[in-house]
Design a protein around this motif. Structure first.
Motif, PDB file in Angstrom:
ATOM      1  N   ALA A 178       0.825  -1.209   0.000  1.00 40.70           N
ATOM      2  CA  ALA A 178       0.000   0.000   0.000  1.00 40.70           C
ATOM      3  C   ALA A 178       0.859   1.259   0.000  1.00 40.70           C
ATOM      4  O   ALA A 178       0.583   2.212  -0.743  1.00 40.70           O
ATOM      5  CB  ALA A 178      -0.935  -0.009   1.211  1.00 40.70           C
TER       6      ALA A 178
ATOM      7  N   CYS B  53      -5.477   0.665  -2.880  1.00 46.16           N
ATOM      8  CA  CYS B  53      -4.982   1.025  -1.548  1.00 46.16           C
ATOM      9  C   CYS B  53      -6.080   0.899  -0.498  1.00 46.16           C
ATOM     10  O   CYS B  53      -5.831   0.444   0.624  1.00 46.16           O
ATOM     11  CB  CYS B  53      -4.433   2.444  -1.562  1.00 46.16           C
TER      12      CYS B  53
ATOM     13  N   LEU C 223      -6.458  -2.743   0.250  1.00 42.75           N
ATOM     14  CA  LEU C 223      -5.299  -3.230   1.005  1.00 42.75           C
ATOM     15  C   LEU C 223      -5.387  -2.815   2.465  1.00 42.75           C
ATOM     16  O   LEU C 223      -5.095  -3.617   3.369  1.00 42.75           O
ATOM     17  CB  LEU C 223      -4.000  -2.684   0.382  1.00 42.75           C
TER      18      LEU C 223
END
Length: 209
Positions: A21, A76, A79
């Motif tokens: 990330a 992201c 994640l």
């Protein structure tokens, strides 16, 4: 042996998710600012009558702009969702979750044991319910065939973090309760301590001795 493997897997998974990330966010930010810099350079070269630099900047802009990272933000988010769910289970294992334990600390003997057991049992019940509801929700999403807008991956895979993470968290509460009933100890993390520092200091002291 199996618990050690699970502990290690948990730590590696959280570390990998966090690293991926962070790298993805860094690349996306650099990409965005590179596009803006290349566009500004094109304008500056045109204003200063520098056709060579203008041609280079235009080519760089087209090359950078051709790299599509519109999916980075979505990736992201997913994640961090997975990292948060498994990180919560890790927090239960090492005792870093915020808790109101003023009552338990003031009690002693059997009363303290009963209150602590009730509190841990509440954590077990809550995370079990979340895991159960999450599994049912994932099943509905799986049957619906929903996909994410940018990555176009199956959303049930993303939502799977909820039942899996909650189930692991429930297991960690059961583990913590079992340890407490056997030894009377509750996992507690010293927020003022830094992992590895104490061991390094002891090693250095032994070396000098």
């Amino acid at each position: 042996m199996l618990l050690r493997i699970l502990d290690r897997f948990e730590e590696i998974l959280i570390s990998v998710l966090m690293a991926v990330a962070v790298v993805l966010i860094f690349v996306a930010v650099v990409h965005r600012f590179s596009i803006g810099f290349a566009a500004d350079l094109v304008g500056w070269a045109r204003a200063n009558d520098m056709p060579g630099l203008q041609s280079f900047a235009r080519s760089a802009f087209k090359a950078i702009n051709s790299i599509k990272l519109t999916w980075a933000q979505e990736a992201c988010i997913y994640l961090f969702v997975w990292m948060a769910k498994f990180g919560a289970a890790y927090g239960v294992r090492i005792g870093i979750h915020v808790g109101v334990d003023i009552l338990a600390e003031r009690l002693q003997g059997t009363a303290q044991k009963v209150v602590t057991t009730i509190a841990m049992s509440g954590g077990i019940l809550f995370t079990f319910i979340v895991a159960w509801i999450g599994a049912d929700f994932v099943a509905h999403v799986y049957r619906g065939g929903q996909t994410s807008p940018d990555l176009e991956i199956k959303m049930w895979i993303v939502y799977l973090a909820v039942p899996l993470g909650s189930a692991l968290m429930c297991f960690r509460f059961i583990q913590a309760l079992w340890i407490y009933l056997r030894t009377g100890e509750v996992a507690h993390h010293d927020l003022g301590a830094v992992d590895g520092i104490e061991e390094e200091a002891e090693t250095a002291a032994e070396g000098k001795a």
